[in-house]
Design a protein around this motif. Structure first.
Motif, PDB file in Angstrom:
ATOM      1  N   ARG A  11       1.069  -1.096   0.041  1.00 16.57           N
ATOM      2  CA  ARG A  11      -0.063   0.346   0.318  1.00 16.57           C
ATOM      3  C   ARG A  11       0.777   1.400  -0.012  1.00 16.57           C
ATOM      4  O   ARG A  11       1.980   0.526   0.707  1.00 16.57           O
ATOM      5  N   GLN A  13       1.094   5.648  -0.110  1.00 14.37           N
ATOM      6  CA  GLN A  13       0.000   6.569  -0.197  1.00 14.37           C
ATOM      7  C   GLN A  13       0.899   7.591  -0.501  1.00 14.37           C
ATOM      8  O   GLN A  13       2.222   7.750  -0.042  1.00 14.37           O
ATOM      9  N   ARG A  14       0.733   9.463  -1.617  1.00 17.00           N
ATOM     10  CA  ARG A  14       0.975  10.088  -2.332  1.00 17.00           C
ATOM     11  C   ARG A  14       0.258  11.531  -1.835  1.00 17.00           C
ATOM     12  O   ARG A  14      -0.447  11.508  -2.969  1.00 17.00           O
ATOM     13  N   GLU A  15       0.735  12.474  -2.025  1.00 21.14           N
ATOM     14  CA  GLU A  15       0.001  13.642  -1.239  1.00 21.14           C
ATOM     15  C   GLU A  15       1.400  14.666  -1.753  1.00 21.14           C
ATOM     16  O   GLU A  15       2.448  14.613  -1.704  1.00 21.14           O
ATOM     17  N   SER A  20      -3.392  13.693  -4.375  1.00 22.14           N
ATOM     18  CA  SER A  20      -3.639  12.596  -3.977  1.00 22.14           C
ATOM     19  C   SER A  20      -3.561  11.615  -3.685  1.00 22.14           C
ATOM     20  O   SER A  20      -5.265  11.104  -4.526  1.00 22.14           O
ATOM     21  N   ASP A  22      -3.738   7.238  -2.914  1.00 22.84           N
ATOM     22  CA  ASP A  22      -3.752   5.903  -1.823  1.00 22.84           C
ATOM     23  C   ASP A  22      -4.581   4.526  -2.528  1.00 22.84           C
ATOM     24  O   ASP A  22      -5.150   4.866  -3.324  1.00 22.84           O
ATOM     25  N   SER A  24      -3.169   0.424  -3.039  1.00 25.15           N
ATOM     26  CA  SER A  24      -3.095  -1.057  -2.402  1.00 25.15           C
ATOM     27  C   SER A  24      -2.976  -2.403  -4.105  1.00 25.15           C
ATOM     28  O   SER A  24      -4.420  -2.105  -4.515  1.00 25.15           O
ATOM     29  N   ARG A  60      -7.895   4.468  -5.255  1.00 28.50           N
ATOM     30  CA  ARG A  60      -8.483   6.285  -4.859  1.00 28.50           C
ATOM     31  C   ARG A  60      -7.560   7.553  -5.272  1.00 28.50           C
ATOM     32  O   ARG A  60      -6.494   7.848  -4.651  1.00 28.50           O
ATOM     33  N   ALA A  61      -7.986   8.346  -6.106  1.00 24.32           N
ATOM     34  CA  ALA A  61      -6.745   9.401  -6.490  1.00 24.32           C
ATOM     35  C   ALA A  61      -7.839  10.742  -6.626  1.00 24.32           C
ATOM     36  O   ALA A  61      -9.559  10.694  -7.172  1.00 24.32           O
ATOM     37  N   VAL A  79       2.709   5.913  -8.649  1.00 24.54           N
ATOM     38  CA  VAL A  79       2.327   5.281  -7.151  1.00 24.54           C
ATOM     39  C   VAL A  79       1.547   3.654  -7.489  1.00 24.54           C
ATOM     40  O   VAL A  79       2.778   2.765  -6.467  1.00 24.54           O
TER      41      VAL A  79
END
Length: 204
Positions: A11, A13-15, A20, A22, A24, A60-61, A79
């Protein structure tokens, strides 16, 4: 350690100020996906990748779509590459190489994948003007190469994608993702004849 039988999941996550994300994945899944990038055609391509690579994938982006889809699309590719690299672990027992030839109606694409640890992309054959075409009215053809660049660089893959034929931009782009998915499926698979890391260097 990701020897046969070990979990190959990740998983990430990158912001940033532009997006943004998330994400997996499970490299040993069945191709189940749940993808929301707010870029419909990209969702379609990532769903095809998950299905044909047998990778369970959740994304989720959100991003600055009021400017362009570019940042969101490319950042999801980054990601995805990072997650693939993490999930592959030490790469013990994998086949390492994969290749696929995939048609979609008039389109035909070949993809070859080497889980080499050395990022390199050779991408060719898209017809003149493909990069300017808005697929679905929002996804520029040029983004296909950007996604492959982002994945290969961040996952440490050597990838060759060659469009051998095609007229419809939708068909070409989808065939590229499906061919990449099928080649990656072979490359990531555990090979019972392989002992340790499949490299004379002892590491990938």
């Amino acid at each position: 350690m990701t020897s046969p039988g070990a979990s190959r999941t990740a998983r990430v996550q990158r912001e940033t100020s532009e997006s943004s994300i998330d994400l997996s994945l499970d490299l040993d899944g069945s191709g189940v996906s749940d993808i929301e990038t707010s870029v419909p055609f990209y969702d379609h391509l990532l769903t095809a990748f998950a299905k044909h690579s047998l990778t369970d994938l959740t994304v989720r982006a959100r991003g600055d779509l009021e400017i362009d889809v570019h940042h969101t699309v490319e950042d999801v590719g980054i990601v995805l590459g990072l997650a693939i690299r993490e999930a592959l672990g030490d790469k013990r027992g994998i086949s390492r190489y994969g290749d696929a030839l995939v048609p979609l109606d008039e389109a035909l694409v070949q993809a070859v994948v080497d889980i080499s640890g050395r990022p390199y992309l050779v991408h060719s054959g898209e017809p003149a003007g493909f990069e300017y075409h808005l697929i679905g009215g929002h996804f520029t053809g040029s983004m296909v190469r950007h996604v492959f660049e982002a994945i290969t660089f961040n996952a440490g893959l050597t990838v060759h994608v060659t469009v051998l034929g095609g007229r419809d931009p939708h068909h070409i782009a989808e065939a590229e993702f499906k061919a990449f998915a099928r080649a990656f499926r072979q490359a990531k698979a555990h090979d019972p004849l392989v002992t340790g890391v499949p490299s004379t260097k002892g590491a990938l």
